[in-house]
Design a protein around this motif. Sequence first.
Motif, short mmCIF file in Angstrom:
data_model
loop_
_atom_site.label_atom_id
_atom_site.label_comp_id
_atom_site.label_asym_id
_atom_site.label_seq_id
_atom_site.Cartn_x
_atom_site.Cartn_y
_atom_site.Cartn_z
N ASP A 179 0.83 -1.22 0.00
CA ASP A 179 0.00 0.00 0.00
C ASP A 179 0.85 1.25 0.00
N THR A 180 1.85 1.28 0.91
CA THR A 180 2.69 2.47 0.99
C THR A 180 3.53 2.61 -0.27
N ALA A 181 3.95 1.49 -0.84
CA ALA A 181 4.74 1.55 -2.08
C ALA A 181 3.89 2.17 -3.19
N GLU A 182 2.64 1.77 -3.30
CA GLU A 182 1.78 2.34 -4.34
C GLU A 182 1.49 3.81 -4.09
N SER A 183 1.35 4.14 -2.83
CA SER A 183 1.09 5.52 -2.45
C SER A 183 2.31 6.39 -2.80
N LEU A 184 3.50 5.83 -2.62
CA LEU A 184 4.72 6.56 -2.99
C LEU A 184 4.79 6.77 -4.50
N VAL A 185 4.43 5.75 -5.28
CA VAL A 185 4.45 5.88 -6.74
C VAL A 185 3.49 6.99 -7.17
N GLU A 186 2.34 7.07 -6.51
CA GLU A 186 1.38 8.15 -6.83
C GLU A 186 2.00 9.51 -6.51
N GLY A 187 2.69 9.60 -5.38
CA GLY A 187 3.33 10.85 -4.98
C GLY A 187 4.42 11.26 -5.96
N LEU A 188 5.21 10.28 -6.38
CA LEU A 188 6.29 10.48 -7.34
C LEU A 188 5.70 10.95 -8.68
#
Lengths: 211, 211
Positions: A179-188
């Motif tokens: 979840d956090t990895a996907e959230s980071l990709v969205e932020g990036l």
Amino acid sequence: MAAGDEEGIGFDDELMVATARTLATHGLGDLTTQRVADEWDKSPPLVHYYYDTKDDLVRGFIEYVRAVLKRSYEAHADDDPIERVAWLLKRHFVGSHGPGEPVFTRSLLEVQSQAAHNEAHCQAIEALDADARRFLREAIADGIEAGVFRDVDVDHTVSFLLAAVRGGLFRFGLFEDDDTAESLVEGLDGYIEEQLLAESVDPATLDLTAK
Amino acid sequence: MAAGDEEGIGFDDELMVATARTLATHGLGDLTTQRVADEWDKSPPLVHYYYDTKDDLVRGFIEYVRAVLKRSYEAHADDDPIERVAWLLKRHFVGSHGPGEPVFTRSLLEVQSQAAHNEAHCQAIEALDADARRFLREAIADGIEAGVFRDVDVDHTVSFLLAAVRGGLFRFGLFEDDDTAESLVEGLDGYIEEQLLAESVDPATLDLTAK
């Protein structure tokens, strides 16, 4: 990153793949010649024939990963700037959350995490890091010149992007938290869309969230 | 982070400071009760009186750091949202490139780097990470409500900011490279100015590059 990405897998590659698997499974602290030899399906003396000590083997491994990545950087050096940035970020983090095979991601993280206590390993990782930095710097500078990126400060942007990718990898390596990895990709992705891509460029051109 | 930030330094604090110093100097691999006792200026049995095993001591250390940080989060919970974000980012990275004393930054990095092989340490670090995430999430949500931040996706922004900070700390812990650290702070600052702060807010209000 798959070993031997662009060519066949040779004898050296097999030893390096065995080293990666041993590091990923047992960690650097429990890496022994015997374990690498078992993973390689050869005898310990053959490992020693190539690398005298465990430290040599680990440094050899970092240099091997660097050489494989370097070949990839060269193969992509003339791509369109947007494609280069997308490729580097995807290769380093997005998707599999690491360069291709998780075993290489994990083994490299393992070595990096403990390099603070080994000058030679630290230098080898710094060289690998400098290659990634150079590749991204050139891609961004070329993109600014071509008018597809805004007139950003190249060094600040590279430091920020690579720190986010490194921090994400480090976190993912520890918690394996999708979840956090996907959230980071969205932020990036949001950062790239709003701060890097020129306003005239369709944001879909560099969409890290696309599968 | 200075141990005993908000209160006097007690017996427990002294042992934890000694553990931090030992970790920062020798690394987790070479942490021994004897070394911690030497640093503490007490005898090894007294270390064992508090913590049975090395693993217990390390987990106790992570929980201690978490408790100290938690007290700081509580002390800042009612600050203005902009001040909360600035404080968290500065405390975690900017300035000293770590929470207060470099020795605590380095020791925590050391423990985090090797937590992948220890379930109990990993969980203790996850709890510490969750506290930071919660603090930042609340600060950003409150800032959006107060109109000082844009209507960003809170989770994506938190993941991205913390990944950049973590990646920066990790890199700095390895290479101690001031130039790249400063360049990262500039990148972080640009992101906050252009993507987080509402357009009506003076960017100088949250200037990470200010000394």
